[in-house]
Design a protein around this motif. Structure first.
Motif, PDB file in Angstrom:
ATOM      1  N   ASP A  85       6.891  -9.449   0.757  1.00 47.51           N
ATOM      2  CA  ASP A  85       5.864 -10.147   0.135  1.00 47.51           C
ATOM      3  C   ASP A  85       4.646 -10.688   1.142  1.00 47.51           C
ATOM      4  O   ASP A  85       3.450 -10.361   0.876  1.00 47.51           O
ATOM      5  CB  ASP A  85       6.359 -11.113  -0.656  1.00 47.51           C
ATOM      6  N   GLY A  86       5.293 -11.241   2.204  1.00 48.00           N
ATOM      7  CA  GLY A  86       4.340 -11.841   3.250  1.00 48.00           C
ATOM      8  C   GLY A  86       3.688 -10.743   3.985  1.00 48.00           C
ATOM      9  O   GLY A  86       2.716 -11.101   4.653  1.00 48.00           O
ATOM     10  N   SER A  87       4.176  -9.670   4.377  1.00 45.06           N
ATOM     11  CA  SER A  87       3.691  -8.640   5.608  1.00 45.06           C
ATOM     12  C   SER A  87       2.884  -7.579   4.927  1.00 45.06           C
ATOM     13  O   SER A  87       2.089  -6.996   5.523  1.00 45.06           O
ATOM     14  CB  SER A  87       4.915  -8.028   6.288  1.00 45.06           C
ATOM     15  N   LEU A  88       3.193  -7.311   3.610  1.00 51.25           N
ATOM     16  CA  LEU A  88       2.246  -6.113   3.061  1.00 51.25           C
ATOM     17  C   LEU A  88       1.031  -6.648   2.290  1.00 51.25           C
ATOM     18  O   LEU A  88       1.092  -7.527   1.416  1.00 51.25           O
ATOM     19  CB  LEU A  88       3.281  -5.383   2.016  1.00 51.25           C
ATOM     20  N   PRO A  89      -0.014  -6.070   2.794  1.00 49.80           N
ATOM     21  CA  PRO A  89      -1.304  -6.481   2.358  1.00 49.80           C
ATOM     22  C   PRO A  89      -1.496  -6.095   0.838  1.00 49.80           C
ATOM     23  O   PRO A  89      -0.984  -5.181   0.347  1.00 49.80           O
ATOM     24  CB  PRO A  89      -2.305  -5.736   3.074  1.00 49.80           C
ATOM     25  N   ASP A  90      -2.538  -6.909  -0.084  1.00 52.96           N
ATOM     26  CA  ASP A  90      -2.659  -6.356  -1.177  1.00 52.96           C
ATOM     27  C   ASP A  90      -3.363  -5.086  -1.252  1.00 52.96           C
ATOM     28  O   ASP A  90      -3.953  -4.813  -0.149  1.00 52.96           O
ATOM     29  CB  ASP A  90      -3.695  -7.276  -1.741  1.00 52.96           C
ATOM     30  N   GLY A  91      -3.204  -4.257  -2.076  1.00 63.29           N
ATOM     31  CA  GLY A  91      -3.754  -2.824  -2.148  1.00 63.29           C
ATOM     32  C   GLY A  91      -3.035  -1.827  -1.279  1.00 63.29           C
ATOM     33  O   GLY A  91      -3.751  -0.816  -1.169  1.00 63.29           O
ATOM     34  N   SER A  92      -1.947  -2.212  -0.954  1.00 62.48           N
ATOM     35  CA  SER A  92      -1.124  -1.134   0.078  1.00 62.48           C
ATOM     36  C   SER A  92      -0.893   0.131  -0.905  1.00 62.48           C
ATOM     37  O   SER A  92      -0.667  -0.104  -2.084  1.00 62.48           O
ATOM     38  CB  SER A  92       0.171  -1.730   0.501  1.00 62.48           C
ATOM     39  N   THR A  93      -0.972   1.144  -0.325  1.00 57.60           N
ATOM     40  CA  THR A  93      -0.677   2.433  -0.882  1.00 57.60           C
ATOM     41  C   THR A  93       0.416   3.275  -0.037  1.00 57.60           C
ATOM     42  O   THR A  93       0.276   3.023   0.924  1.00 57.60           O
ATOM     43  CB  THR A  93      -1.748   3.413  -1.437  1.00 57.60           C
ATOM     44  N   ALA A  94       0.854   4.539  -0.978  1.00 60.86           N
ATOM     45  CA  ALA A  94       1.660   5.363  -0.218  1.00 60.86           C
ATOM     46  C   ALA A  94       1.043   5.959   1.126  1.00 60.86           C
ATOM     47  O   ALA A  94       1.393   6.320   1.950  1.00 60.86           O
ATOM     48  CB  ALA A  94       2.273   6.289  -1.015  1.00 60.86           C
ATOM     49  N   ASP A  95      -0.489   5.926   0.844  1.00 62.37           N
ATOM     50  CA  ASP A  95      -1.151   6.712   2.033  1.00 62.37           C
ATOM     51  C   ASP A  95      -1.340   5.559   3.307  1.00 62.37           C
ATOM     52  O   ASP A  95      -1.829   6.162   4.273  1.00 62.37           O
ATOM     53  CB  ASP A  95      -2.611   7.202   1.375  1.00 62.37           C
ATOM     54  N   THR A  96      -1.126   4.189   2.974  1.00 61.92           N
ATOM     55  CA  THR A  96      -1.584   3.593   4.038  1.00 61.92           C
ATOM     56  C   THR A  96      -0.362   2.782   4.385  1.00 61.92           C
ATOM     57  O   THR A  96      -0.716   2.156   5.647  1.00 61.92           O
ATOM     58  CB  THR A  96      -2.565   2.383   3.534  1.00 61.92           C
ATOM     59  N   VAL A  97       0.848   2.702   3.994  1.00 58.72           N
ATOM     60  CA  VAL A  97       1.965   1.918   4.239  1.00 58.72           C
ATOM     61  C   VAL A  97       3.296   2.685   4.103  1.00 58.72           C
ATOM     62  O   VAL A  97       3.247   3.310   3.194  1.00 58.72           O
ATOM     63  CB  VAL A  97       1.871   0.538   3.623  1.00 58.72           C
ATOM     64  N   VAL A  98       4.130   2.656   5.028  1.00 54.88           N
ATOM     65  CA  VAL A  98       5.410   3.248   5.103  1.00 54.88           C
ATOM     66  C   VAL A  98       6.427   1.666   5.542  1.00 54.88           C
ATOM     67  O   VAL A  98       5.941   1.191   6.390  1.00 54.88           O
ATOM     68  CB  VAL A  98       5.767   4.074   6.221  1.00 54.88           C
ATOM     69  N   VAL A  99       7.330   1.500   4.565  1.00 57.37           N
ATOM     70  CA  VAL A  99       8.308   0.310   4.856  1.00 57.37           C
ATOM     71  C   VAL A  99       9.265   0.800   5.717  1.00 57.37           C
ATOM     72  O   VAL A  99       9.934   1.772   5.400  1.00 57.37           O
ATOM     73  CB  VAL A  99       8.492  -0.207   3.423  1.00 57.37           C
ATOM     74  N   ALA A 100       9.725   0.062   6.872  1.00 59.98           N
ATOM     75  CA  ALA A 100      11.096   0.350   7.494  1.00 59.98           C
ATOM     76  C   ALA A 100      12.044  -0.727   7.130  1.00 59.98           C
ATOM     77  O   ALA A 100      11.662  -1.827   7.827  1.00 59.98           O
ATOM     78  CB  ALA A 100      10.588   0.714   8.974  1.00 59.98           C
ATOM     79  N   TYR A 101      12.863  -0.657   6.807  1.00 59.79           N
ATOM     80  CA  TYR A 101      14.288  -1.373   6.736  1.00 59.79           C
ATOM     81  C   TYR A 101      14.830  -1.354   7.865  1.00 59.79           C
ATOM     82  O   TYR A 101      15.707  -0.593   8.063  1.00 59.79           O
ATOM     83  CB  TYR A 101      15.170  -1.413   5.301  1.00 59.79           C
ATOM     84  N   GLU A 102      14.777  -2.431   8.851  1.00 64.96           N
ATOM     85  CA  GLU A 102      15.803  -2.282  10.185  1.00 64.96           C
ATOM     86  C   GLU A 102      16.394  -3.604  10.121  1.00 64.96           C
ATOM     87  O   GLU A 102      15.867  -4.899  10.529  1.00 64.96           O
ATOM     88  CB  GLU A 102      14.720  -2.340  11.201  1.00 64.96           C
TER      89      GLU A 102
END
Ligand code: PGA
Length: 250
Positions: free
Chosen positions: A150-167
């Motif tokens: 919730d804190g790290s992803l900017p509003d308006g994130s899309t599949a073209d701008t963000v990939v999430v990595a669970y580490e």
């Protein structure tokens, strides 16, 4: 792995690699032709980005960076902006890696600002989240991941701008990995959070698993539902190992 999401296997070289390591990149490029089902990326130290981007230009291997400063330019000695990384030939940048969160005290707000900088510079942001061993043992892994996300992803994130990595922090560089059930639980949870915040289009955002991924466990880890690829540290320093991990998508 959904047909709508093309898997990504990204190598995080961390603070490893001199110019002579271009031969590892050359070997990765040579092997990439047989791996058309997966997107391959190498994230070398900043000193190698321009040279590597030159070698990898026109090949299926993308070059990414490991961190960026939120501002485009200015009096920030030693820092590198997203625009500079783009100019050097990077197409992506890792932000919020646990080593940055720990050693450089980066907060979720810092990570969000870096992800926004990446978007501004047309770089894909690979945003890392994950709990420590104490948090996992204390039963708060989901809560930690929820709040980092919730804190790290900017509003308006899309599949073209963000990939999430669970580490999970305790799995990085330790040879330990969560059970496939635990990974499925967290990845499913991340998928749900993305959908509730960003809408149904988030079915297309990729969620990577990272932490001690190697050829011997890649097949099992990559077959878990909602795992769309891997962020690979140690094993990415060797071209054959890195290609073997990506090869599970053959
Ligand atoms: P590891 O590192 O594969 O060496 O555990 C993963 C990472 O830190 O991205």
């Amino acid at each position: 792995m959904s047909a709508r999401r093309r898997p990504l296997v990204a190598g995080n070289w961390k603070m490893n690699g001199l110019r002579a390591c271009a031969r590892e990149l050359a070997a990765i490029i040579a092997g990439a032709g047989e791996l058309s089902a997966v997107e391959l990326m190498v994230c070398p130290p900043a000193t190698l980005i321009a040279e590597f981007a030159g070698f990898a230009g026109g090949t299926p291997v993308a070059i990414g960076a490991q961190d960026c400063h939120p501002e485009p330019a200015g009096a920030f000695t030693g820092d590198i902006s997203a625009e500079m990384l783009r100019d050097a030939g990077a197409t992506a940048v890792i932000v919020g890696h646990s080593e940055r969160r720990t050693f450089h005290k980066e907060t979720d707000a810092d990570v969000r600002a870096k992800a926004l900088a990446a978007r501004r510079a047309s770089l894909l942001a690979i945003v890392c989240v994950g709990e420590t061993r104490a948090e996992r043992e204390g039963g708060s892994a989901l809560e930690v991941v929820r709040s980092q996300l919730d804190g790290s992803l900017p509003d308006g994130s899309t599949a073209d701008t963000v990939v999430v990595a669970y580490e999970p922090v305790w799995a990085i560089g330790t040879g330990l990995t969560p059970t496939t059930n635990d990974i499925a639980e967290i990845h499913g949870f991340i998928r749900q959070r993305l959908a509730s915040r960003f809408g149904s289009t988030m079915g297309t955002m990729r969620i990577l698993y990272g932490g001690s991924v190697k050829p011997s466990n890649a097949k099992e880890l990559m077959s878990v539902a909602d795992v769309d690829g891997a962020l690979v540290g140690g094993a990415s320093l060797n071209a054959q190992e890195f290609l073997a991990v990506a090869g599970v998508y053959r």
